[in-house]
Write a protein that holds these residues in place. Sequence first.
Motif, short mmCIF file in Angstrom:
data_model
loop_
_atom_site.label_atom_id
_atom_site.label_comp_id
_atom_site.label_asym_id
_atom_site.label_seq_id
_atom_site.Cartn_x
_atom_site.Cartn_y
_atom_site.Cartn_z
N CYS A 1 0.83 -1.21 0.00
CA CYS A 1 0.00 0.00 0.00
C CYS A 1 0.86 1.26 0.00
CB CYS A 1 -0.94 0.01 1.21
SG CYS A 1 -2.22 -1.24 1.16
N MET A 2 2.02 1.20 0.65
CA MET A 2 2.95 2.33 0.63
C MET A 2 3.64 2.42 -0.72
SD MET A 2 2.72 3.78 3.60
CE MET A 2 0.97 3.39 3.51
N TYR A 3 3.90 1.29 -1.32
CA TYR A 3 4.56 1.25 -2.63
C TYR A 3 3.64 1.81 -3.72
CZ TYR A 3 6.57 -0.73 -6.90
OH TYR A 3 7.08 -0.91 -8.17
N LEU B 1 -3.45 2.45 -5.75
CA LEU B 1 -4.15 1.17 -5.86
C LEU B 1 -4.43 0.60 -4.48
CD1 LEU B 1 -5.26 -1.09 -7.68
CD2 LEU B 1 -2.99 -2.18 -7.55
N GLY B 2 -3.42 0.66 -3.61
CA GLY B 2 -3.59 0.16 -2.25
C GLY B 2 -3.83 -1.33 -2.22
N TYR B 3 -4.84 -1.74 -1.48
CA TYR B 3 -5.19 -3.16 -1.40
C TYR B 3 -6.59 -3.38 -1.94
CZ TYR B 3 -6.23 -7.82 0.13
OH TYR B 3 -6.59 -9.14 0.11
N VAL B 4 -6.71 -4.40 -2.77
CA VAL B 4 -8.01 -4.79 -3.34
C VAL B 4 -8.18 -6.29 -3.07
CG1 VAL B 4 -9.45 -4.90 -5.42
CG2 VAL B 4 -7.79 -3.04 -5.13
N GLN B 5 -9.40 -6.68 -2.74
CA GLN B 5 -9.65 -8.09 -2.44
C GLN B 5 -9.18 -8.98 -3.59
OE1 GLN B 5 -13.75 -9.36 -2.07
NE2 GLN B 5 -13.24 -10.81 -0.46
N GLY B 6 -8.48 -10.04 -3.26
CA GLY B 6 -7.93 -10.95 -4.25
C GLY B 6 -6.42 -10.88 -4.30
N PHE C 1 -7.10 -5.02 -11.07
CA PHE C 1 -7.55 -4.53 -9.77
C PHE C 1 -7.85 -3.04 -9.75
CE2 PHE C 1 -5.17 -8.40 -8.94
CZ PHE C 1 -6.02 -9.08 -8.09
N GLU C 2 -7.60 -2.36 -10.86
CA GLU C 2 -7.93 -0.94 -10.93
C GLU C 2 -9.44 -0.75 -10.92
OE1 GLU C 2 -5.96 0.38 -14.42
OE2 GLU C 2 -3.95 0.11 -13.60
N GLU C 3 -9.86 0.43 -10.52
CA GLU C 3 -11.30 0.70 -10.35
C GLU C 3 -12.09 0.43 -11.63
OE1 GLU C 3 -14.27 4.21 -8.63
OE2 GLU C 3 -12.09 4.52 -8.71
N GLN C 4 -11.52 0.79 -12.78
CA GLN C 4 -12.21 0.57 -14.05
C GLN C 4 -12.09 -0.87 -14.55
OE1 GLN C 4 -14.15 2.98 -15.29
NE2 GLN C 4 -13.51 4.18 -13.51
N MET C 5 -11.20 -1.64 -13.94
CA MET C 5 -11.00 -3.06 -14.27
C MET C 5 -10.80 -3.28 -15.77
SD MET C 5 -13.47 -5.04 -11.59
CE MET C 5 -12.32 -6.37 -11.33
N GLN C 6 -10.01 -2.41 -16.38
CA GLN C 6 -9.80 -2.51 -17.82
C GLN C 6 -9.15 -3.83 -18.21
OE1 GLN C 6 -11.03 -0.34 -20.10
NE2 GLN C 6 -10.45 -2.01 -21.49
N GLY C 7 -8.26 -4.31 -17.35
CA GLY C 7 -7.62 -5.59 -17.63
C GLY C 7 -8.61 -6.72 -17.73
N MET C 8 -9.61 -6.72 -16.86
CA MET C 8 -10.63 -7.77 -16.88
C MET C 8 -11.49 -7.66 -18.14
SD MET C 8 -10.06 -9.65 -14.34
CE MET C 8 -11.53 -10.62 -14.58
N LYS C 9 -11.87 -6.45 -18.48
CA LYS C 9 -12.70 -6.26 -19.68
C LYS C 9 -11.97 -6.73 -20.93
CE LYS C 9 -14.90 -2.18 -17.61
NZ LYS C 9 -14.98 -0.69 -17.64
N THR C 10 -10.68 -6.36 -21.03
CA THR C 10 -9.88 -6.75 -22.19
C THR C 10 -9.75 -8.27 -22.29
OG1 THR C 10 -8.61 -4.69 -22.11
CG2 THR C 10 -7.61 -6.56 -23.28
#
Length: 341
Positions: free
Chosen positions: A99-101, A105-110, A143-152
């Motif tokens: 989360c400091m690094y 993004l911080g921490y997201v479940q998963g 894990f980003e809010e828009q979850m672009q990786g998942m959509k792609t």
Amino acid sequence: GLCHTLRKEAWKFLLGYFPWNSTKEERANRQKRKTDEYFRMKLQWKSVSEEQEKRNSRLRDYRSLIEKDVNRTDRTNKFYEGEDNPGLILLHDILMTYCMYDFDLGYVQGMSDLLSPVLYVMENEVDAFWCFVSYMDQMHQNFEEQMQGMKTQLIQLSTLLRLLDSGFCSYLESQDSGYLYFCFRWLLIRFKREFSFQDILRLWEVMWTELPCQNFHLLLCCAILESEKQQIMDKHYGFNEILKHINELSMKIDVEYILCKAEAISMQMMNCKELPQAVSEILGIETSSVTPDSNAGEDESGAELGCPTLLYQSVSTPVTAANGTRDGAQQVAEMQSLTPA
């Protein structure tokens, strides 16, 4: 997969923590620098007082979510079982330091699911952190809010599946499942909840090699779906039944069979003389014979491309497949929750 005794060193290269062409001295110097950097970041959150944290809602939320997830991550594994387990403490501390690094993004479940096997293999806080950082560089968009990786990835998976079996795709579309949301968990945390812990170690290191092609994990999805399509179609499963059936495959999938089948599919793709450009780009296959058509598996008239070797039925690996209110993506996310039972 690798012999387990080799993983501690090999994963550092596979994940990019150590460059392949680095010398022993360069690696030792890098490790020293990274150790100092890690503990500087760790000290940042360790030194935050309770009063400060009360005024930092994001850090407070990150800590709360991490504590909840760590307490239910791989607790049946000896490395993490029991109360006051040192493995759990390291899991917590590494995630807080991440989360400091990357505070945005911080921490997201998963994310605890992605760290757990890495820490288990490394058995070292600093090495595990930097290998996790490298892994998260690959997985960040998931894990980003828009979850672009998942959509792609879902679009890419649909493209591959349509080329491999347009009939199955049509069936899924007829059941409002054409968006393949039931594969969401597979893609989000790279099958972590679908295979045993030891199988995941093997599966991940195979994927990290990017052999036999890039995005090999999408072909693993195709291989699993092919092994289940007959039951899904014969029993006329609808949206909810498909989702339930896919969820219940967890821990019942034969990793050897799926790896062999996915590799066979990749070899057939590479040997196809009329591979659509979109598919070629997804898998990183260089060929002079790709078709420019972006509609994978179809020409302008809607007919399937003349690539019969790509039919699922021609993949002749042994079959040992496992046996199991609609509201679109929201319901899928709820029913495929990452929260363990």
